[in-house]
Design a protein around this motif. Sequence first.
Motif, PDB file in Angstrom:
ATOM      1  N   THR A 227       0.850  -1.185   0.000  1.00  0.00           N
ATOM      2  CA  THR A 227       0.000   0.000   0.000  1.00  0.00           C
ATOM      3  C   THR A 227       0.885   1.234   0.000  1.00  0.00           C
ATOM      4  O   THR A 227       1.820   1.338   0.794  1.00  0.00           O
ATOM      5  CB  THR A 227      -0.916   0.027   1.242  1.00  0.00           C
ATOM      6  OG1 THR A 227      -1.710  -1.160   1.252  1.00  0.00           O
ATOM      7  CG2 THR A 227      -1.823   1.245   1.205  1.00  0.00           C
ATOM      8  N   ILE A 228       0.595   2.163  -0.899  1.00  0.00           N
ATOM      9  CA  ILE A 228       1.367   3.401  -0.967  1.00  0.00           C
ATOM     10  C   ILE A 228       0.433   4.570  -0.697  1.00  0.00           C
ATOM     11  O   ILE A 228      -0.766   4.514  -0.986  1.00  0.00           O
ATOM     12  CB  ILE A 228       2.057   3.567  -2.336  1.00  0.00           C
ATOM     13  CG1 ILE A 228       1.045   3.460  -3.488  1.00  0.00           C
ATOM     14  CG2 ILE A 228       3.144   2.532  -2.506  1.00  0.00           C
ATOM     15  CD1 ILE A 228       1.650   3.671  -4.842  1.00  0.00           C
ATOM     16  N   THR A 229       0.966   5.617  -0.129  1.00  0.00           N
ATOM     17  CA  THR A 229       0.145   6.755   0.285  1.00  0.00           C
ATOM     18  C   THR A 229      -0.055   7.773  -0.829  1.00  0.00           C
ATOM     19  O   THR A 229      -0.950   8.598  -0.771  1.00  0.00           O
ATOM     20  CB  THR A 229       0.781   7.473   1.483  1.00  0.00           C
ATOM     21  OG1 THR A 229       2.122   7.852   1.147  1.00  0.00           O
ATOM     22  CG2 THR A 229       0.825   6.537   2.686  1.00  0.00           C
ATOM     23  N   GLU A 230       0.798   7.724  -1.851  1.00  0.00           N
ATOM     24  CA  GLU A 230       0.674   8.675  -2.949  1.00  0.00           C
ATOM     25  C   GLU A 230       1.282   8.061  -4.201  1.00  0.00           C
ATOM     26  O   GLU A 230       2.002   7.070  -4.142  1.00  0.00           O
ATOM     27  CB  GLU A 230       1.409   9.975  -2.611  1.00  0.00           C
ATOM     28  CG  GLU A 230       2.875   9.777  -2.287  1.00  0.00           C
ATOM     29  CD  GLU A 230       3.555  11.060  -1.851  1.00  0.00           C
ATOM     30  OE1 GLU A 230       2.893  12.119  -1.874  1.00  0.00           O
ATOM     31  OE2 GLU A 230       4.742  11.014  -1.505  1.00  0.00           O
ATOM     32  N   GLY A 231       0.959   8.681  -5.354  1.00  0.00           N
ATOM     33  CA  GLY A 231       1.490   8.190  -6.611  1.00  0.00           C
ATOM     34  C   GLY A 231       3.006   8.271  -6.627  1.00  0.00           C
ATOM     35  O   GLY A 231       3.593   9.278  -6.249  1.00  0.00           O
ATOM     36  N   LYS A 232       3.655   7.194  -7.033  1.00  0.00           N
ATOM     37  CA  LYS A 232       5.111   7.153  -7.065  1.00  0.00           C
ATOM     38  C   LYS A 232       5.573   6.940  -8.492  1.00  0.00           C
ATOM     39  O   LYS A 232       5.067   6.057  -9.176  1.00  0.00           O
ATOM     40  CB  LYS A 232       5.640   6.004  -6.196  1.00  0.00           C
ATOM     41  CG  LYS A 232       5.433   6.187  -4.690  1.00  0.00           C
ATOM     42  CD  LYS A 232       5.840   4.918  -3.947  1.00  0.00           C
ATOM     43  CE  LYS A 232       5.755   5.103  -2.442  1.00  0.00           C
ATOM     44  NZ  LYS A 232       6.926   5.769  -1.892  1.00  0.00           N
ATOM     45  N   VAL A 242      -0.815   2.638 -10.324  1.00  0.00           N
ATOM     46  CA  VAL A 242      -0.196   3.491  -9.305  1.00  0.00           C
ATOM     47  C   VAL A 242      -0.675   4.932  -9.457  1.00  0.00           C
ATOM     48  O   VAL A 242      -0.916   5.633  -8.482  1.00  0.00           O
ATOM     49  CB  VAL A 242       1.344   3.443  -9.419  1.00  0.00           C
ATOM     50  CG1 VAL A 242       2.001   4.385  -8.416  1.00  0.00           C
ATOM     51  CG2 VAL A 242       1.844   2.022  -9.192  1.00  0.00           C
ATOM     52  N   ASP A 245      -5.208   4.495  -9.387  1.00  0.00           N
ATOM     53  CA  ASP A 245      -5.942   3.705  -8.395  1.00  0.00           C
ATOM     54  C   ASP A 245      -6.071   4.451  -7.065  1.00  0.00           C
ATOM     55  O   ASP A 245      -5.089   4.770  -6.410  1.00  0.00           O
ATOM     56  CB  ASP A 245      -5.222   2.363  -8.168  1.00  0.00           C
ATOM     57  CG  ASP A 245      -6.064   1.400  -7.342  1.00  0.00           C
ATOM     58  OD1 ASP A 245      -7.177   1.798  -6.949  1.00  0.00           O
ATOM     59  OD2 ASP A 245      -5.609   0.277  -7.103  1.00  0.00           O
ATOM     60  N   ASN A 246      -7.307   4.721  -6.661  1.00  0.00           N
ATOM     61  CA  ASN A 246      -7.536   5.436  -5.404  1.00  0.00           C
ATOM     62  C   ASN A 246      -7.131   4.612  -4.176  1.00  0.00           C
ATOM     63  O   ASN A 246      -6.833   5.145  -3.120  1.00  0.00           O
ATOM     64  CB  ASN A 246      -9.015   5.835  -5.274  1.00  0.00           C
ATOM     65  CG  ASN A 246      -9.391   6.896  -6.285  1.00  0.00           C
ATOM     66  OD1 ASN A 246      -8.566   7.732  -6.634  1.00  0.00           O
ATOM     67  ND2 ASN A 246     -10.622   6.862  -6.775  1.00  0.00           N
ATOM     68  N   ARG A 248      -4.507   2.830  -3.959  1.00  0.00           N
ATOM     69  CA  ARG A 248      -3.059   2.901  -3.849  1.00  0.00           C
ATOM     70  C   ARG A 248      -2.422   1.558  -3.523  1.00  0.00           C
ATOM     71  O   ARG A 248      -1.505   1.475  -2.716  1.00  0.00           O
ATOM     72  CB  ARG A 248      -2.642   3.938  -2.801  1.00  0.00           C
ATOM     73  CG  ARG A 248      -3.069   5.353  -3.118  1.00  0.00           C
ATOM     74  CD  ARG A 248      -2.519   5.828  -4.433  1.00  0.00           C
ATOM     75  NE  ARG A 248      -2.833   7.231  -4.679  1.00  0.00           N
ATOM     76  CZ  ARG A 248      -2.666   7.843  -5.835  1.00  0.00           C
ATOM     77  NH1 ARG A 248      -2.221   7.163  -6.875  1.00  0.00           N
ATOM     78  NH2 ARG A 248      -2.962   9.117  -6.001  1.00  0.00           N
ATOM     79  N   HIS A 249      -2.933   0.485  -4.123  1.00  0.00           N
ATOM     80  CA  HIS A 249      -2.311  -0.821  -3.976  1.00  0.00           C
ATOM     81  C   HIS A 249      -1.453  -1.088  -5.204  1.00  0.00           C
ATOM     82  O   HIS A 249      -1.869  -0.824  -6.331  1.00  0.00           O
ATOM     83  CB  HIS A 249      -3.376  -1.919  -3.836  1.00  0.00           C
ATOM     84  CG  HIS A 249      -4.079  -1.874  -2.517  1.00  0.00           C
ATOM     85  ND1 HIS A 249      -5.381  -2.303  -2.352  1.00  0.00           N
ATOM     86  CD2 HIS A 249      -3.682  -1.429  -1.302  1.00  0.00           C
ATOM     87  CE1 HIS A 249      -5.738  -2.141  -1.093  1.00  0.00           C
ATOM     88  NE2 HIS A 249      -4.726  -1.609  -0.440  1.00  0.00           N
TER      89      HIS A 249
END
Length: 339
Positions: A227-232, A242, A245-246, A248-249
């Motif tokens: 799980t990521i908190t923001e677009g990377k 990435v 997707d809201n 963020r998986h």
Amino acid sequence: LGAAVGSFLLACLLFFITRSLWISSSRRSPALNGCLQLHTTTKVEKFVMDCRPLTATRYTYNDLMKMTSKFKHKIGQGGYGSVYKGWLTNGTPVAVKLMEKSYNDGEEFCNEVATIGRIHHVNVVRLLGFCVEGSRRALVYEFMANGSLEKFINTSTIADHHLSRERLHGIALGIARGIEYLHQGCDRRIIHFDIKPHNILLDLDFTPKISDFGLAKSYGRERSIVTITEGKGTIGYIAPEVFYDNSRHASHKADVYSFGMLLLSVVGMKENFGPTEGSSSEAYFPYWIHETLSKNHKCQGIGEGEDGMIPKMATIALWCIQWNPNARPCMKDIVRMLE
């Protein structure tokens, strides 16, 4: 008259109260900023102390000054700071990245040390050392004589840089092996999240090495997604799941997508062959590649040859950039195909 005097006095009172609050706030600001900076510094220092054993050496800021002759030879500029050439005491050339900006409480610095500070692979740039001294932070890498891949695939004088079909294939295969190692060869899986030509460095023999792990995320091998908190990532290379997707998986397939786009850049060599200027497919290069290959047309330029190496690489790239992550191959399969 009494009402007027009362209104005047009230206005004066409000003015002085507001001014006092403003002065108080101004005086507290530096202290508050200092506390925040101290919090970040303490967090990074604690991370470094806890993150053992490391394969990298800890240097002082004075060591870096001597190493780089007081930061005399600047060789690059990135999003997080400047890069300088230096030399170790034994004469080994190194690249010193001086972190001038810090985001998320020094997360990018911690990511670098936590990932490449523990691993070693021929296709991953080696972290030789680091520096944490107050608010100063720096990373010391092995020196890459030929710089980044980006400058080679954006030039119109390919022959001057010796990027033959064979060399391009070797670079692509090396990058794929490096990413496969990150996904499968480490104790903890690593997703890079920013695979692009700028982050691929080339040594004197044009061996590619993956660099810049500031956005990387490591996770246990028992897990399939993170799980990521923001677009990377970087626009043009970032995977759609990435970016859009809201939830963020993301999984290691995000790196597969980025590798596919990188591969298209490598085989595309924009100035040498591709859709003609002003054509309808010029805006979306992958579409043009797909149309060209499906109609069995030859790619004009360095891609010509009886071995079909460049069209093969382009086909692999198209497989990698499918919208559905589950439809993309894993890096192990990509390495097999490139071999």
